[in-house]
Design an enzyme around this catalytic site. Structure first.
Site, PDB file in Angstrom:
ATOM      1  N   ASN A  25      26.432 -32.516  71.929  1.00  0.00           N
ATOM      2  CA  ASN A  25      27.850 -32.188  71.755  1.00  0.00           C
ATOM      3  C   ASN A  25      28.770 -33.375  71.960  1.00  0.00           C
ATOM      4  O   ASN A  25      29.874 -33.415  71.399  1.00  0.00           O
ATOM      5  CB  ASN A  25      28.260 -31.052  72.698  1.00  0.00           C
ATOM      6  CG  ASN A  25      28.202 -29.703  72.008  1.00  0.00           C
ATOM      7  OD1 ASN A  25      28.192 -29.605  70.782  1.00  0.00           O
ATOM      8  ND2 ASN A  25      28.168 -28.646  72.801  1.00  0.00           N
ATOM      9  N   PHE A  29      21.444 -26.477  75.757  1.00  0.00           N
ATOM     10  CA  PHE A  29      21.288 -27.888  76.112  1.00  0.00           C
ATOM     11  C   PHE A  29      22.335 -28.783  75.451  1.00  0.00           C
ATOM     12  O   PHE A  29      22.060 -29.932  75.113  1.00  0.00           O
ATOM     13  CB  PHE A  29      19.867 -28.376  75.792  1.00  0.00           C
ATOM     14  CG  PHE A  29      18.814 -27.339  76.045  1.00  0.00           C
ATOM     15  CD1 PHE A  29      18.683 -26.766  77.303  1.00  0.00           C
ATOM     16  CD2 PHE A  29      17.991 -26.883  75.034  1.00  0.00           C
ATOM     17  CE1 PHE A  29      17.732 -25.779  77.539  1.00  0.00           C
ATOM     18  CE2 PHE A  29      17.050 -25.895  75.262  1.00  0.00           C
ATOM     19  CZ  PHE A  29      16.920 -25.342  76.526  1.00  0.00           C
ATOM     20  N   CYS A  30      23.544 -28.242  75.257  1.00  0.00           N
ATOM     21  CA  CYS A  30      24.644 -28.996  74.630  1.00  0.00           C
ATOM     22  C   CYS A  30      24.242 -29.512  73.252  1.00  0.00           C
ATOM     23  O   CYS A  30      24.708 -30.562  72.815  1.00  0.00           O
ATOM     24  CB  CYS A  30      25.111 -30.143  75.520  1.00  0.00           C
ATOM     25  SG  CYS A  30      25.847 -29.617  77.069  1.00  0.00           S
ATOM     26  N   ASN A  31      23.353 -28.798  72.586  1.00  0.00           N
ATOM     27  CA  ASN A  31      22.869 -29.210  71.269  1.00  0.00           C
ATOM     28  C   ASN A  31      22.877 -27.982  70.351  1.00  0.00           C
ATOM     29  O   ASN A  31      21.819 -27.454  69.993  1.00  0.00           O
ATOM     30  CB  ASN A  31      21.453 -29.786  71.386  1.00  0.00           C
ATOM     31  CG  ASN A  31      21.052 -30.602  70.173  1.00  0.00           C
ATOM     32  OD1 ASN A  31      21.382 -30.246  69.048  1.00  0.00           O
ATOM     33  ND2 ASN A  31      20.343 -31.687  70.400  1.00  0.00           N
TER      34      ASN A  31
END
Length: 505
Positions: free
Chosen positions: A152, A410-412
């Site tokens: 992100n 996972f900020c993805n």
């Protein structure tokens, strides 16, 4: 309450069978024997893991520091008098020498010529990426190209690009391995105007799937007139990055992911050739050679000083050199080999798990072999009825066993959306609920749209992992055989966001 079996003769991952499991592991992965120094380090430098009965499998989230690193850094602080480096007094000059010595060591570690690269200290990789986004000279004729599996902090750069009117294009991934669609990438790269400022961003290693993308994409992008931003945060803890061979314009790094301590310091490595066209939107203390209030003007300092806002985290910066030397003592090849062995063993054994009815117990998101991948394994558990088991509850049960793994997206988000089969319509169904949308609410939306997940379980191995860690995790995983959600119990907490966890009891 559901618990995994402590000892079961019918369970091939019974703790009493670990010695047999280790013998079979070494037979399958004989190169592991070349990494035995790390077992010695586990006992001497990382013995707090066993002393606290902790199984740490979150190395993609953060590395672990050694006792030696702490001792060396604390000795420096205990015996030296060190001041803010922005001066010419004795304590400032002493600190400046340490800071600049560390900066040079970072460039040396990555084989980045100081004639070609500068090293900028940041708070973390995200801070490094923000510097690129705010200062890159996007125009309405520019293209910002990025892969679906960016973190992100890279996705956020699109907001800088869009404000300046640039075109933003995502390159998709191909299931099931979640590798870049190279044909689509070629189409996108061929569409850009080579005479404009264009940027291509991708992770050297996905923090979601563990995929290692080919680094020759850097030269391919260069041949099409694009600058390259390489997110190396998940890659460099276990892999060699040689900037004498590959030459991206920007490299983002978080040092705590490499060796655990210190936190709060990252780096942005920038090629000098491109730094000249960067346009910072503001200035701060330490970034200017001269600034005037009445004259309403300023001149930025040259090179890295123009990007290091305020006072750097100077007392902790020398610990970076200590950490890099720590990795060099054992060698990144040794770490990489050990991670390769454990990852291969985990993949083999997770994929072999079956319920009594023959249905698979897990689904792996990403490569199911060790070719061009790192030590990150992302998965979900499924019951014998093929229904998804709540990953939040599995994390909760892992906590009870002293196992640290990670769950969520996972900020993805891009990689997760592709891996879990989420469509644009699925995502819009959640986004249409407005800014108060939370992860628990989105999970409900997705579950109503089919047996889908908006998150997963991530297990990652690293420098201090030993066989007992991965074996005990498999012992835990095998305990879900023939279990459904009704058997494992309800989750007792809600994850409102990455920062807010609420007790549901």
């Amino acid at each position: 309450m559901f618990t995994t079996p402590k000892s079961n003769p019918e369970n091939r991952y019974g703790i009493d069978r670990m010695a047999d499991g280790f013998s079979a592991f070494v037979k399958s992965y004989p190169s592991f024997n070349q990494t035995r120094i790390l077992d010695e380090w586990r006992e001497t430098q990382y013995n707090r893991l066993d002393a606290n009965r902790q199984i740490y499998l979150d190395y993609t989230g953060g590395g672990l520091y050694s006792e030696m690193q702490l001792c060396e850094h604390m000795e420096l602080l205990r015996t030296r008098v060190l001041g803010n480096p922005h001066s010419a007094n004795p304590t400032s000059l002493a600190m400046t020498d340490l800071v600049e010595g560390t900066r040079k060591y970072i460039l040396r570690y990555f084989n980045a010529s100081p004639d070609e690269y500068i090293a900028i200290f940041t708070a973390n990789a995200s801070g490094a990426l923000k510097l690129v986004g705010e200062a890159y000279p996007f125009t309405p004729a520019s293209h910002f190209v990025l892969t679906f599996d960016n973190h992100n902090s890279v996705n956020g750069i699109r907001e800088f690009a869009k404000v300046r009117g640039a075109h933003v294009t995502y390159v998709p991934l191909i299931k099931p391995d979640l590798r870049i669609d190279l044909e689509k990438l070629d189409d996108v790269l061929n569409s850009v105007d080579m005479d404009k400022s264009n940027l291509f961003a991708f992770p050297a290693q996905s923090n979601y799937s563990g995929v290692k993308h080919p680094l020759d994409l850097i030269e391919k992008a260069h041949s099409k007139g694009l600058d390259v931003l390489l997110d190396a945060a998940a890659y460099v803890p276990t892999s060699r990055l040689d900037l004498g061979v590959i030459k991206p314009e920007f490299v983002a790094i978080s040092f705590y992911k490499m060796f655990g301590y210190p936190t709060g310091i990252g780096a942005l490595l920038i090629r000098r050739a491109v730094s000249q066209k960067m346009k910072r939107p503001w200035f701060a203390g330490g970034t200017v050679n001269f600034a005037s209030v009445q004259g309403n003007g300023h001149y930025l300092a040259p090179n890295e000083a123009a990007f290091e806002d305020g006072t750097v985290n100077y007392l902790n910066i020398p610990a970076i050199k200590t950490g890099l030397k720590h990795l060099e003592k054992v060698g990144i090849k040794t770490i990489s080999m050990r991670v390769h062995c454990f990852t291969g063993w985990l993949l083999d054994n997770l994929l072999s798990l079956q319920h009594s009815n023959g249905k698979p117990m897990v689904r792996i998101y990403g490569p199911t072999d060790t070719k061009m991948r790192g030590g990150t394994v992302t998965l979900n558990f499924y019951g014998p009825d093929e229904r998804l088991l709540d990953y939040r509850r599995i994390e909760e049960l892992a906590n009870e066993e002293g196992i640290s793994l990670r769950t969520g997206c996972f900020c993805n988000p891009g990689a997760g959306e592709i891996a879990e089969g989420l469509t644009a319509e699925d995502m819009l169904a959640g986004l249409n609920d407005g800014p108060d949308l939370s992860l628990p609410h989105f999970l409900q939306v997705i579950q109503h749209r089919g047996n889908k997940s908006a998150g997963a379980i991530r297990v990652s191995v690293g420098l201090a992992t030993n066989f007992a860690d991965v074996y005990r995790f498999m012992h835990f995983a095998a305990g879900f055989r023939d279990k459904k959600n009704m058997n494992i119990g309800e989750v007792t907490f809600d994850i409102q966001s990455c920062r807010v966890i609420r007790d549901g009891s």
